[in-house]
Write a protein that holds these residues in place. Sequence first.
Motif, short mmCIF file in Angstrom:
data_model
loop_
_atom_site.label_atom_id
_atom_site.label_comp_id
_atom_site.label_asym_id
_atom_site.label_seq_id
_atom_site.Cartn_x
_atom_site.Cartn_y
_atom_site.Cartn_z
N HIS A 162 0.83 -1.21 0.00
CA HIS A 162 0.00 0.00 0.00
C HIS A 162 0.87 1.26 0.00
O HIS A 162 0.65 2.19 -0.79
CB HIS A 162 -0.90 -0.04 1.24
CG HIS A 162 -2.11 0.84 1.17
ND1 HIS A 162 -3.08 0.84 2.13
CD2 HIS A 162 -2.50 1.75 0.24
CE1 HIS A 162 -4.02 1.72 1.80
NE2 HIS A 162 -3.68 2.29 0.67
N HIS A 171 -3.42 9.47 1.25
CA HIS A 171 -2.56 8.48 1.92
C HIS A 171 -1.61 9.14 2.92
O HIS A 171 -1.33 8.57 3.97
CB HIS A 171 -1.81 7.64 0.88
CG HIS A 171 -2.71 6.70 0.14
ND1 HIS A 171 -3.43 7.09 -0.96
CD2 HIS A 171 -3.06 5.41 0.39
CE1 HIS A 171 -4.19 6.06 -1.37
NE2 HIS A 171 -3.97 5.03 -0.58
N TRP A 177 -13.19 6.66 0.04
CA TRP A 177 -12.74 6.97 1.39
C TRP A 177 -13.92 7.38 2.26
O TRP A 177 -14.87 7.99 1.77
CB TRP A 177 -11.74 8.13 1.37
CG TRP A 177 -10.42 7.78 0.77
CD1 TRP A 177 -10.15 7.58 -0.56
CD2 TRP A 177 -9.19 7.54 1.48
NE1 TRP A 177 -8.82 7.24 -0.72
CE2 TRP A 177 -8.22 7.22 0.51
CE3 TRP A 177 -8.83 7.59 2.82
CZ2 TRP A 177 -6.89 6.94 0.85
CZ3 TRP A 177 -7.52 7.32 3.16
CH2 TRP A 177 -6.57 6.99 2.18
N ASP A 203 -9.33 4.58 4.24
CA ASP A 203 -9.22 4.08 2.86
C ASP A 203 -10.09 2.84 2.72
O ASP A 203 -9.88 1.85 3.43
CB ASP A 203 -7.74 3.74 2.61
CG ASP A 203 -7.43 3.45 1.16
OD1 ASP A 203 -8.37 3.18 0.38
OD2 ASP A 203 -6.22 3.48 0.81
N HIS A 213 -7.44 -2.49 -2.11
CA HIS A 213 -5.99 -2.67 -1.85
C HIS A 213 -5.65 -2.40 -0.38
O HIS A 213 -4.60 -2.79 0.09
CB HIS A 213 -5.13 -1.83 -2.80
CG HIS A 213 -5.20 -0.34 -2.63
ND1 HIS A 213 -5.31 0.54 -3.69
CD2 HIS A 213 -5.16 0.45 -1.53
CE1 HIS A 213 -5.32 1.79 -3.23
NE2 HIS A 213 -5.24 1.76 -1.93
MN MN Z 1 -5.01 3.26 -0.67
#
Ligand code: MN
Length: 203
Positions: free
Chosen positions: A27, A77, A127, A165, A169
């Motif tokens: 990630h 992120h 998100w 998130d 993934h």
């Molecule tokens: Mn992500």
Amino acid sequence: MPFTLPELPYSYDALEPVIDAATMEIHHGRHHKAYVDNLNKALEGAPEANESIESLMGKIGSLPPAVRNNGGGHYNHSLFWKILLPSGKGGQPTGKLAEAINSTFGSLDSLKEKISAAGATRFGSGWAWLSVDENKALCVCSTPNQDNPLMDIADCKGTPILGIDVWEHAYYLKYQNKRPDYLSAIWEVINWEEVGKRYEAAL
Ligand code: MN
């Protein structure tokens, strides 16, 4: 290169067993790195390459889709890594943030439920957010893809202080299709001290 991949403030395995080391490594080291690299590519030679990521978010509607997707990915992120902390180190919201959570949502549990529901019902990738809106009130919402509440084009505008998130993934290696399980586990590794700092800074 104006934008760089930030170091994680903990090791890849620090969030075990809530978030496994392989997920963290891929990630951060691949997904987030790709957003940074592609953002730099998209802004090559553009005056915006010298602006802060926050400034880009505020006018993202007038910038190319590659900047929206990768700039959003970089902003989101960078926030996400900061509002997480190693397993066993988690606490509770305190001070002004705790008061605002109680007066707005009734309790911390009810806030968690609201954010988890926002993440669980976001179709596809995106998100879930806790933000401070223009009236300085706490609000919960979700955004698609790599959008966020700081973007001028967002349906729910505000200053994000906590983001989760919900792209596959972020959880698929450990939780597979069970996004709600990931969303109920992640509260153990939320850095409420950091969220509280961001809350007070946004007031
Ligand atoms: Mn992500």
